[in-house]
Write a protein that holds these residues in place. Structure first.
Motif, PDB file in Angstrom:
ATOM      1  N   VAL A 131     -13.741 154.301  41.437  1.00 38.24           N
ATOM      2  CA  VAL A 131     -13.966 152.911  41.516  1.00 38.24           C
ATOM      3  C   VAL A 131     -14.998 152.568  40.324  1.00 38.24           C
ATOM      4  O   VAL A 131     -14.608 151.409  39.670  1.00 38.24           O
ATOM      5  N   ASP A 132     -15.970 153.371  40.455  1.00 39.47           N
ATOM      6  CA  ASP A 132     -16.921 153.129  39.479  1.00 39.47           C
ATOM      7  C   ASP A 132     -16.384 153.203  38.049  1.00 39.47           C
ATOM      8  O   ASP A 132     -16.560 152.481  37.088  1.00 39.47           O
ATOM      9  N   TRP A 133     -15.839 154.094  37.778  1.00 42.71           N
ATOM     10  CA  TRP A 133     -15.054 154.700  36.374  1.00 42.71           C
ATOM     11  C   TRP A 133     -14.058 153.653  36.151  1.00 42.71           C
ATOM     12  O   TRP A 133     -13.848 153.103  34.974  1.00 42.71           O
ATOM     13  N   VAL A 134     -13.274 152.882  37.030  1.00 44.77           N
ATOM     14  CA  VAL A 134     -12.109 151.992  36.831  1.00 44.77           C
ATOM     15  C   VAL A 134     -12.802 150.654  36.403  1.00 44.77           C
ATOM     16  O   VAL A 134     -12.159 149.981  35.813  1.00 44.77           O
ATOM     17  N   SER A 135     -13.826 150.446  37.353  1.00 46.28           N
ATOM     18  CA  SER A 135     -14.303 148.937  37.462  1.00 46.28           C
ATOM     19  C   SER A 135     -14.690 148.639  35.664  1.00 46.28           C
ATOM     20  O   SER A 135     -15.510 149.312  35.261  1.00 46.28           O
TER      21      SER A 135
END
Length: 328
Positions: A131-135
């Protein structure tokens, strides 16, 4: 992690040049082919080869071999996927998996409003690395994680009690007030409008079933099949959970759609966008209109299915009442 079952097929590619003196054989550099801007003679074969090579990237994402797979794609096609992949790998290796950082507790963080939404970010507090990478990272604080407070479960005398509905490694789960006090960066969003307690209690009780720490009939993730970017988890799915989706579900059951899809969010700061952009830039190098349309179509679909921390922060249903940024 489950492997993405994709067969890899290497197909011959024959390309036609932009003049009678310019042509490419199978052995020629793919980077030279792309730089020529000339459409392949066999477009289907070109796209099939790119798809096969990208399948190897998808299969490797989230594993110890992902940087090698990304670097191999970069070397062949002249992309820069490994750079964004390095962020993903660094996040994964730096994660404690416990939802806490080495920072001291934020003692003035409020826990006094039922249904308050908590968001966090920062590079030391990496529970949800995908999620951190996608956000996107539009706002100061690099927010990506979220939870919603069930005030009836909060105990001011014991802040190690589970009281915040969110997602953890098993899927939907709980975190404690103390874990939130030790986030790197954090903000608290209160509902802007008065809530009906019975309706909120019912929505929170619905999520309790999934958040129950003994309920493991689910998985954590942003995509089905691990990190298959073409299989984004839908909001309606109740088997695969990520933190901001849990928050969305609580308020969806209450009757509010808190996914703002706000136009101020800069999706180009997302690692997901970088991977998608590079893939389509290679697949459709010969047609800027095809490339642009494919990227736009993908991102439109992703935005429809995805709910992220920044989208909640921009939601008209909430007012920010607290923020502590300790690391930009």
């Amino acid at each position: 992690m489950k492997k993405l079952l994709l067969s890899l097929t290497v197909l011959a590619v024959v390309l036609v040049g932009c003049s009678k003196d310019l042509s490419y054989e199978i052995s020629d550099s793919k980077i030279d082919v792309i730089n020529s801007g000339v459409a392949p003679l066999d477009i289907d074969a070109w796209e099939a080869e790119v798809d096969a090579d990208f399948a190897a990237v998808l299969e490797a994402l989230g594993t110890d071999g992902d940087l090698e797979a990304l670097a191999a794609f970069d070397a062949k096609y002249g992309t820069d996927m490994a750079e964004t992949g390095a962020r993903f790998a660094a996040a994964r290796s730096g994660s404690s998996g416990k939802g806490s950082s080495s920072y001291p507790a934020i003692t003035n963080m409020p826990f006094n409003k039922d249904g308050a939404v908590y968001v966090s970010g920062g590079t030391d507090d990496l529970v949800g690395t995908i999620v951190d990478w996608v956000s996107p990272k539009t706002l100061p604080g690099s927010y990506y994680h979220a939870a919603v407070l069930d005030l009836d479960k909060y105990d001011p005398n014991n802040e190690d009690v589970y009281c915040l509905e969110t997602a953890i490694s098993k899927g939907a789960g709980y975190e404690t007030a103390y874990q939130w006090r030790t986030k790197v960066n954090a903000a608290v969003l209160n509902p802007k409008y008065s809530l009906t307690k019975s309706k909120l209690d019912s929505a929170q009780a619905y999520m309790d079933y999934y958040c129950d720490m003994n309920n493991k009939n689910m998985e954590y993730g942003f995509f089905k099949n691990t990190v298959n970017i073409f299989n984004v988890v839908t909001k309606a799915d109740t088997y695969t959970w990520y933190c901001t989706k849990v928050v969305w579900w609580v308020y969806n059951k209450y009757g509010w759609d808190i996914d703002s899809n706000d136009s101020r969010i800069d999706w180009t700061t997302s690692g997901l966008y970088t991977i998608v952009k590079d893939y389509y830039a290679v697949r459709y190098f010969y047609s800027s209109s095809k490339k642009k349309a494919a990227i736009n179509d993908y991102m439109a679909s992703a935005k429809k299915n995805i709910v992220l921390a920044e989208e909640i922060m921009f939601s008209p249903y909430f007012t920010k009442v607290f923020e502590k940024i300790r690391e930009n």
